[in-house]
Design an enzyme around this catalytic site. Structure first.
Site, mmCIF file in Angstrom:
data_model
loop_
_atom_site.group_PDB
_atom_site.id
_atom_site.type_symbol
_atom_site.label_atom_id
_atom_site.label_comp_id
_atom_site.label_asym_id
_atom_site.label_seq_id
_atom_site.Cartn_x
_atom_site.Cartn_y
_atom_site.Cartn_z
ATOM 1 N N ASP A 81 0.962 -1.481 0.176
ATOM 2 C CA ASP A 81 -0.480 -0.152 0.229
ATOM 3 C C ASP A 81 0.772 1.084 -0.077
ATOM 4 O OD1 ASP A 81 -2.171 1.632 0.038
ATOM 5 O OD2 ASP A 81 -2.860 0.638 2.161
ATOM 6 N N ALA A 83 1.385 5.526 1.078
ATOM 7 C CA ALA A 83 1.644 6.160 2.156
ATOM 8 C C ALA A 83 1.248 7.728 1.689
ATOM 9 C CB ALA A 83 2.913 5.845 3.537
ATOM 10 N N GLU A 103 -7.511 -0.362 5.613
ATOM 11 C CA GLU A 103 -6.160 -0.672 5.467
ATOM 12 C C GLU A 103 -5.508 -0.928 6.280
ATOM 13 O OE1 GLU A 103 -6.326 2.425 1.781
ATOM 14 O OE2 GLU A 103 -5.127 3.665 3.815
#
Length: 219
Positions: A81, A83, A103
């Site tokens: 993922d 940021a 998440e």
């Protein structure tokens, strides 16, 4: 390279961390979308994915990747993922795309968290990016008052409802010197679903896209 090209470079670089035959945890947002594209190129080698948002789920399915419900899965080898900010301790602010709760849940199940980001997301101290907090609607004013006491300036994110049916408060003007402590404090407020600080469970590997290519940082 443009920012989008940097995002694409780290998205494809994250394929190195995907083991054939596994279920892959997939994040949300523009950088994660490039990783989903990359995942599509090896879709026959993986069992499928667990997604952290409705948007990512749709994209995965459109590429013919099977999406598992997290409740069907005991563990994930990796979660990939982006940021909004990441510090040298591999702690992050996430939630610009309002998917922070899912998440955080998927990250908790994964053995390894791979953060993919362009170099603009690297900071020494978290907090320049407004800190998202997912809040149950009836608690909005109460939580906002408590966030003011913590030194922040909360702003209600207009016209945004999370995939869980909640609202987002974006907290401005925080200089977060102890992310893990602030994460605990905000999470303990009644009505907070979760805060977009990923400090207790930070990234294990960061793939950072810059002018000189993709740099790998490990915890």
């Amino acid at each position: 390279m443009t920012q989008d090209e940097l995002k694409k470079a780290v998205g494809w670089a994250a394929l190195d961390y995907v083991t054939p035959g596994t279920i892959v945890g997939v994040g949300t947002g523009s950088t994660a979308a490039h990783f989903i594209d990359a995942l599509g190129s090896i879709k026959h080698q993986i069992e499928g994915a667990v997604s952290s948002s409705e948007a990512s789920t749709q994209k995965l399915k459109s590429l013919g990747i099977h999406v598992f419900d997290l409740n069907e899965v005991d563990s994930l080898a990796v979660y990939v993922d982006g940021a909004d900010e990441i510090n040298p301790q591999m702690q992050m602010i996430k939630g610009g795309g309002a998917a922070l709760t899912r998440e955080k849940i998927v990250a908790a199940v994964a053995d390894k968290f791979i953060c993919i980001a362009d170099a603009s997301k690297q900071v020494d101290v978290l907090g320049r990016f407004p800190l998202p907090v997912e809040v149950i609607p009836m608690a909005r004013s109460y939580v906002a008052r408590e966030l003011v006491k913590l030194g922040g300036q909360p702003e209600y994110r207009q016209n945004v409802i999370t995939d869980n049916g909640n609202i987002i408060l974006d907290v401005h003007n925080l200089s977060i010197v102890n992310p893990a402590e602030l994460e605990r404090t905000i999470n303990a407020l009644p009505g907070v679903v979760t805060v977009g600080l990923f400090a207790a469970r930070g990234a294990d590997v960061a793939l950072i896209g810059g002018a000189d290519g993709v740099k790998t940082i490990t915890k």
